[in-house]
Design a protein around this motif. Structure first.
Motif, PDB file in Angstrom:
ATOM      1  N   LEU A 163      52.486  42.517  32.891  1.00 27.77           N
ATOM      2  CA  LEU A 163      51.292  43.153  32.323  1.00 27.77           C
ATOM      3  C   LEU A 163      50.094  42.972  33.249  1.00 27.77           C
ATOM      4  CD1 LEU A 163      50.108  44.754  30.015  1.00 27.77           C
ATOM      5  CD2 LEU A 163      49.615  42.607  28.859  1.00 27.77           C
ATOM      6  N   GLY A 164      49.976  41.803  33.865  1.00 30.57           N
ATOM      7  CA  GLY A 164      48.895  41.587  34.835  1.00 30.57           C
ATOM      8  C   GLY A 164      49.011  42.517  36.031  1.00 30.57           C
ATOM      9  N   VAL A 165      50.240  42.724  36.500  1.00 28.91           N
ATOM     10  CA  VAL A 165      50.465  43.662  37.607  1.00 28.91           C
ATOM     11  C   VAL A 165      50.077  45.074  37.182  1.00 28.91           C
ATOM     12  CG1 VAL A 165      52.278  44.733  39.011  1.00 28.91           C
ATOM     13  CG2 VAL A 165      52.228  42.263  38.726  1.00 28.91           C
ATOM     14  N   CYS A 166      50.402  45.437  35.956  1.00 32.98           N
ATOM     15  CA  CYS A 166      50.052  46.777  35.463  1.00 32.98           C
ATOM     16  C   CYS A 166      48.541  46.958  35.334  1.00 32.98           C
ATOM     17  CB  CYS A 166      50.740  47.046  34.127  1.00 32.98           C
ATOM     18  SG  CYS A 166      52.510  47.296  34.283  1.00 32.98           S
ATOM     19  N   VAL A 167      47.823  45.902  34.960  1.00 38.30           N
ATOM     20  CA  VAL A 167      46.362  45.988  34.870  1.00 38.30           C
ATOM     21  C   VAL A 167      45.777  46.257  36.255  1.00 38.30           C
ATOM     22  CG1 VAL A 167      44.260  44.647  34.441  1.00 38.30           C
ATOM     23  CG2 VAL A 167      46.119  44.608  32.788  1.00 38.30           C
ATOM     24  N   ILE A 168      46.235  45.506  37.253  1.00 33.65           N
ATOM     25  CA  ILE A 168      45.728  45.698  38.615  1.00 33.65           C
ATOM     26  C   ILE A 168      46.109  47.082  39.130  1.00 33.65           C
ATOM     27  CG2 ILE A 168      45.950  44.886  40.996  1.00 33.65           C
ATOM     28  CD1 ILE A 168      46.260  42.046  39.776  1.00 33.65           C
ATOM     29  N   ALA A 169      47.351  47.504  38.871  1.00 35.51           N
ATOM     30  CA  ALA A 169      47.789  48.834  39.307  1.00 35.51           C
ATOM     31  C   ALA A 169      46.987  49.930  38.609  1.00 35.51           C
ATOM     32  CB  ALA A 169      49.278  49.012  39.039  1.00 35.51           C
ATOM     33  N   SER A 170      46.647  49.731  37.339  1.00 32.78           N
ATOM     34  CA  SER A 170      45.865  50.725  36.592  1.00 32.78           C
ATOM     35  C   SER A 170      44.500  50.929  37.231  1.00 32.78           C
ATOM     36  CB  SER A 170      45.685  50.290  35.145  1.00 32.78           C
ATOM     37  OG  SER A 170      46.915  50.210  34.488  1.00 32.78           O
TER      38      SER A 170
END
Length: 118
Positions: A69-76
């Protein structure tokens, strides 16, 4: 001529403010670009969830899901900033993050039920 300022007349519209200096408004982001920018992060969340299910130990599912989820936040943020469009940024970012959270939440729930079955 006097030194007092004149009132703008019908021929002089007066200062137009910062809107006149900004130029024409930018074109909105096409729907296909919005779909790609949001869908790419959703696909990333799905791929990360599947990889977590296949490669991690059941006791570490929660740690890996939170990292995903943290990776997805940064990718977003990266994907939405890469569009270089400020109009609709918050809505696109919220949609991207909400979808990622739901995808990883569903995968986490399924993994939790599978872990309970063991």
């Amino acid at each position: 001529m006097s030194d007092t300022p004149q009132e703008p007349g019908p021929q002089d519209p007066g200062p137009l403010g910062p809107a006149a200096a900004a130029g024409p408004p930018p074109e909105p982001l096409p729907r296909a670009a919005v779909a790609w920018s949001v869908g790419a992060v959703w696909a990333l969340a799905l791929v990360l969830g599947v990889l977590i299910a296949l490669l991690s130990h059941p006791l570490q599912y929660a740690s890996w899901i939170s990292l995903a989820l943290g990776v997805c936040v940064i990718a977003s943020f990266g994907v939405q900033l890469a569009t270089q469009q400020k109009d609709g940024f918050v809505n696109r970012l919220a949609t991207t993050l909400t979808g990622s959270f739901v995808i990883l939440g569903v995968i986490g729930g399924i993994l939790g039920l599978i872990t309970l079955g063991h």
